[in-house]
Motif scaffolding. Structure first.
Motif, PDB file in Angstrom:
ATOM      1  N   SER A 155      39.599 124.447 -38.735  1.00 30.50           N
ATOM      2  CA  SER A 155      38.993 123.625 -39.780  1.00 30.50           C
ATOM      3  C   SER A 155      39.743 122.306 -39.943  1.00 30.50           C
ATOM      4  CB  SER A 155      38.977 124.375 -41.115  1.00 30.50           C
ATOM      5  OG  SER A 155      38.103 125.480 -41.054  1.00 30.50           O
ATOM      6  N   ALA A 156      41.077 122.352 -39.841  1.00 30.09           N
ATOM      7  CA  ALA A 156      41.869 121.128 -39.966  1.00 30.09           C
ATOM      8  C   ALA A 156      41.541 120.153 -38.834  1.00 30.09           C
ATOM      9  CB  ALA A 156      43.356 121.462 -39.965  1.00 30.09           C
ATOM     10  N   ILE A 157      41.436 120.665 -37.612  1.00 31.02           N
ATOM     11  CA  ILE A 157      41.082 119.821 -36.472  1.00 31.02           C
ATOM     12  C   ILE A 157      39.702 119.211 -36.687  1.00 31.02           C
ATOM     13  CG2 ILE A 157      40.508 119.834 -34.011  1.00 31.02           C
ATOM     14  CD1 ILE A 157      42.640 122.011 -33.660  1.00 31.02           C
ATOM     15  N   ALA A 158      38.747 120.030 -37.132  1.00 32.21           N
ATOM     16  CA  ALA A 158      37.385 119.546 -37.341  1.00 32.21           C
ATOM     17  C   ALA A 158      37.326 118.492 -38.442  1.00 32.21           C
ATOM     18  CB  ALA A 158      36.463 120.712 -37.670  1.00 32.21           C
ATOM     19  N   THR A 159      38.130 118.680 -39.492  1.00 31.01           N
ATOM     20  CA  THR A 159      38.138 117.706 -40.590  1.00 31.01           C
ATOM     21  C   THR A 159      38.583 116.339 -40.104  1.00 31.01           C
ATOM     22  OG1 THR A 159      38.569 119.428 -42.243  1.00 31.01           O
ATOM     23  CG2 THR A 159      39.134 117.160 -42.850  1.00 31.01           C
ATOM     24  N   VAL A 160      39.670 116.305 -39.341  1.00 32.91           N
ATOM     25  CA  VAL A 160      40.158 115.029 -38.817  1.00 32.91           C
ATOM     26  C   VAL A 160      39.166 114.454 -37.804  1.00 32.91           C
ATOM     27  CG1 VAL A 160      41.968 113.945 -37.442  1.00 32.91           C
ATOM     28  CG2 VAL A 160      42.576 115.567 -39.237  1.00 32.91           C
ATOM     29  N   ALA A 161      38.649 115.318 -36.927  1.00 32.55           N
ATOM     30  CA  ALA A 161      37.700 114.844 -35.908  1.00 32.55           C
ATOM     31  C   ALA A 161      36.396 114.365 -36.519  1.00 32.55           C
ATOM     32  CB  ALA A 161      37.422 115.959 -34.895  1.00 32.55           C
ATOM     33  N   SER A 162      36.088 114.822 -37.737  1.00 32.52           N
ATOM     34  CA  SER A 162      34.847 114.369 -38.373  1.00 32.52           C
ATOM     35  C   SER A 162      34.883 112.866 -38.615  1.00 32.52           C
ATOM     36  CB  SER A 162      34.612 115.115 -39.694  1.00 32.52           C
ATOM     37  OG  SER A 162      35.586 114.767 -40.665  1.00 32.52           O
ATOM     38  N   GLY A 163      36.076 112.278 -38.653  1.00 31.68           N
ATOM     39  CA  GLY A 163      36.160 110.827 -38.762  1.00 31.68           C
ATOM     40  C   GLY A 163      35.442 110.146 -37.611  1.00 31.68           C
ATOM     41  N   GLU A 216      58.786 128.874 -30.183  1.00 33.54           N
ATOM     42  CA  GLU A 216      58.502 127.454 -29.987  1.00 33.54           C
ATOM     43  C   GLU A 216      57.420 126.948 -30.912  1.00 33.54           C
ATOM     44  OE1 GLU A 216      59.072 125.586 -25.781  1.00 33.54           O
ATOM     45  OE2 GLU A 216      57.958 127.442 -25.578  1.00 33.54           O
ATOM     46  N   ILE A 217      56.365 127.724 -31.102  1.00 37.90           N
ATOM     47  CA  ILE A 217      55.250 127.199 -31.883  1.00 37.90           C
ATOM     48  C   ILE A 217      55.603 127.077 -33.340  1.00 37.90           C
ATOM     49  CG2 ILE A 217      54.113 129.382 -32.470  1.00 37.90           C
ATOM     50  CD1 ILE A 217      51.469 127.948 -31.785  1.00 37.90           C
ATOM     51  N   HIS A 218      56.601 127.780 -33.806  1.00 34.09           N
ATOM     52  CA  HIS A 218      57.010 127.692 -35.187  1.00 34.09           C
ATOM     53  C   HIS A 218      58.263 126.859 -35.382  1.00 34.09           C
ATOM     54  CE1 HIS A 218      53.995 130.490 -36.584  1.00 34.09           C
ATOM     55  NE2 HIS A 218      54.332 131.326 -35.635  1.00 34.09           N
ATOM     56  N   SER A 219      58.775 126.285 -34.304  1.00 36.95           N
ATOM     57  CA  SER A 219      60.026 125.535 -34.426  1.00 36.95           C
ATOM     58  C   SER A 219      59.786 124.182 -35.044  1.00 36.95           C
ATOM     59  CB  SER A 219      60.665 125.354 -33.045  1.00 36.95           C
ATOM     60  OG  SER A 219      59.811 124.634 -32.190  1.00 36.95           O
ATOM     61  N   VAL A 237      47.669 116.976 -34.536  1.00 40.54           N
ATOM     62  CA  VAL A 237      48.861 117.821 -34.643  1.00 40.54           C
ATOM     63  C   VAL A 237      49.353 117.875 -36.086  1.00 40.54           C
ATOM     64  CG1 VAL A 237      51.268 118.078 -33.937  1.00 40.54           C
ATOM     65  CG2 VAL A 237      49.535 117.436 -32.242  1.00 40.54           C
ATOM     66  N   THR A 238      49.381 116.713 -36.755  1.00 40.13           N
ATOM     67  CA  THR A 238      49.826 116.665 -38.147  1.00 40.13           C
ATOM     68  C   THR A 238      48.920 117.504 -39.036  1.00 40.13           C
ATOM     69  OG1 THR A 238      50.738 114.447 -37.832  1.00 40.13           O
ATOM     70  CG2 THR A 238      50.318 115.144 -40.105  1.00 40.13           C
ATOM     71  N   ALA A 239      47.608 117.421 -38.805  1.00 41.21           N
ATOM     72  CA  ALA A 239      46.653 118.171 -39.623  1.00 41.21           C
ATOM     73  C   ALA A 239      46.890 119.668 -39.519  1.00 41.21           C
ATOM     74  CB  ALA A 239      45.225 117.833 -39.194  1.00 41.21           C
ATOM     75  N   THR A 240      47.201 120.151 -38.316  1.00 39.90           N
ATOM     76  CA  THR A 240      47.398 121.589 -38.150  1.00 39.90           C
ATOM     77  C   THR A 240      48.695 122.065 -38.796  1.00 39.90           C
ATOM     78  OG1 THR A 240      48.505 121.293 -36.002  1.00 39.90           O
ATOM     79  CG2 THR A 240      46.104 121.576 -35.986  1.00 39.90           C
ATOM     80  N   ARG A 241      49.583 121.134 -39.086  1.00 35.55           N
ATOM     81  CA  ARG A 241      50.873 121.535 -39.673  1.00 35.55           C
ATOM     82  C   ARG A 241      50.881 121.498 -41.196  1.00 35.55           C
ATOM     83  NH1 ARG A 241      54.738 118.525 -35.163  1.00 35.55           N
ATOM     84  NH2 ARG A 241      54.475 120.128 -33.570  1.00 35.55           N
ATOM     85  N   VAL A 242      49.798 120.997 -41.801  1.00 37.27           N
ATOM     86  CA  VAL A 242      49.743 120.988 -43.266  1.00 37.27           C
ATOM     87  C   VAL A 242      48.804 122.067 -43.794  1.00 37.27           C
ATOM     88  CG1 VAL A 242      50.279 118.531 -43.367  1.00 37.27           C
ATOM     89  CG2 VAL A 242      47.880 119.263 -43.403  1.00 37.27           C
ATOM     90  N   VAL A 243      48.290 122.915 -42.896  1.00 41.86           N
ATOM     91  CA  VAL A 243      47.417 124.015 -43.317  1.00 41.86           C
ATOM     92  C   VAL A 243      47.952 125.317 -42.747  1.00 41.86           C
ATOM     93  CG1 VAL A 243      45.386 122.518 -43.411  1.00 41.86           C
ATOM     94  CG2 VAL A 243      45.906 123.756 -41.301  1.00 41.86           C
TER      95      VAL A 243
END
Length: 409
Positions: free
Chosen positions: A132-140, A406-409, A119-125
């Motif tokens: 891509s953000a989800i995949a980057t974190v999941a690559s761990g 909601e999604i932008h709140s 969730v944090t990753a998707t909020r900084v991009v």
């Protein structure tokens, strides 16, 4: 937030996920040493794997509910410290019972931390780079499977099974420092417990979680028993199989990253394409393993597709979850574990019946069920309509009755 800060945040999250991911399967390669040291059978020692998996499946959603109103940065740090504590208990456990306690303590942070990281990753991009953000974190996790688990097993075999857990304790503390340094402070979520429960019990979210469990079980049905399959029917040596599994892990890393980029362009097309590809590949596995060149090709393609489900499926959950994603994402993380466990049980039953070669048929059937479920979660777009990630988000949210606000709140 500037690009360097974004990169540092994603890197800290990815490193932390690598440490957590390594812990999950590390002990599976050390069961004989654990059994001998703690005076239990190998079968009993295997309960350390089961205890961790159950902790992820049951504890993840519970932790998400309990911590839903806590500030995100403080929660991330707290979860990593909890993981460090569990690893430390495991490293010094004088008895098998205390080892189980350490494993369960670590597992309680697993799903909640991964959910928070995603969730944090998707909020900084930007919104168009969510996949891509989800995949980057999941690559761990894929790197943990590719390098962390085998290196940890090697360390355990040479320095004793406690050594890898001691190293994980130190690494988790290092990751705690990284998170403290690079995560930005966020206000505590305004969502209430009933908001999280309402979201996770909505039909699209429940279907998406079921898609994850059923679809991933198809991979696990074959992968759990891939070593004896390749040795018995393809004629590979044990050393050759180890090399193939390394290639499988490398393919998983590439597949995960590629799927993340494709998810940015079209989430629904990616998730359906991956499940369709998995079903076809698994269907061919019983025939491909009869000739070494095709067996190698099947392993490589399966590796590419196995983790390619992560980005689109987690994206699917986030798209439907709106402003209350924590419980839903935690439940979906547990669904991956549940799918892995179910797949190993199904594959085990097939192997016990003397049909090792045909595990791929069961896996293909499960992947097809996953594909069918995606059609219920994401109806096909109308011909000629533009399918962008943002449009998919808003369409998905509208179907579930969650507004754009909601999604932008």
């Amino acid at each position: 937030m500037n690009m360097n800060k974004d990169f540092a945040t994603l890197a800290a999250l990815c490193a932390s996920v690598f440490v957590v991911g390594t812990s999950e399967y590390l002990i599976a390669g050390l069961l004989p040493q654990v059994g001998a040291d703690l005076d239990v059978s190998v079968g009993t020692a295997g309960q350390a794997v089961t205890a961790y998996a159950l902790g992820v499946v049951a504890g993840g959603p519970l932790m998400a509910l309990v911590t839903s109103r806590l500030p995100r940065k403080g929660l991330a740090i707290g979860l990593m410290l909890l993981f460090a504590a569990g690893s430390a208990i495991s490293a010094v456990a004088p008895s098998f019972g205390l080892l189980l306690v350490g494993r369960v303590v670590s597992s309680l942070s697993h799903a909640s931390f991964l959910a928070l990281a995603l969730v944090t990753a998707t909020r900084v991009v930007p919104a168009e780079r969510t996949g891509s953000a989800i995949a980057t974190v999941a690559s761990g996790f894929t790197v943990a499977t590719l390098l962390g688990v085998p290196l940890g097993a090697l360390l355990g075999q040479s320095a004793g099974w406690r050594a890898p857990f001691a190293v994980l304790t130190v690494l988790s503390l290092v990751c705690t420092v990284l998170l403290a340094a690079f995560l930005t402070r966020q206000e505590a979520p305004s969502t209430r417990l009933r908001d999280e429960i309402r979201v996770v019990t909505r039909r699209p979210v429940m279907l998406a979680i079921a898609t994850t469990a059923v679809g991933f079980s198809g991979v696990a049905t074959v992968y759990t028993y891939i070593a004896p399959l390749l040795i018995r029917f393809s004629g590979f040596s044990a050393a050759s199989v180890s090399g193939l599994l390394l290639a499988y892990g490398a393919g998983s890393f590439l597949g995960n990253i590629t799927a993340g980029k494709l998810t940015d362009k079209s989430m629904s097309a990616t998730v359906r394409g991956v499940f369709g590809g998995l079903a076809g590949t698994l269907l061919l596995v019983p025939f491909a393993v009869m000739w070494q060149p095709t067996a190698v090709a099947a392993v490589l393609v399966l590796g590419l597709l196995a983790t390619a489900t992560i980005a689109p499926l987690q994206g699917l959950i986030l798209h439907h979850a709106g402003a209350a994603p924590n419980l839903a994402v935690s439940a979906n993380v547990g669904a991956f574990n549940l799918g892995a466990a179910a797949g190993s049980v199904i594959g085990g039953a097939i192997v016990a019946a003397g049909a090792l070669r045909w595990t791929g048929l069961a896996g293909a059937g499960l992947s097809l069920i996953g594909l069918a479920l995606t059609c219920l979660v994401l109806p096909r777009t109308r011909a000629g309509s533009a399918e962008s990630p943002v449009a998919e988000v808003e369409a998905s949210l509208a179907q579930g009755g969650v507004g754009h606000r909601e999604i932008h709140s």
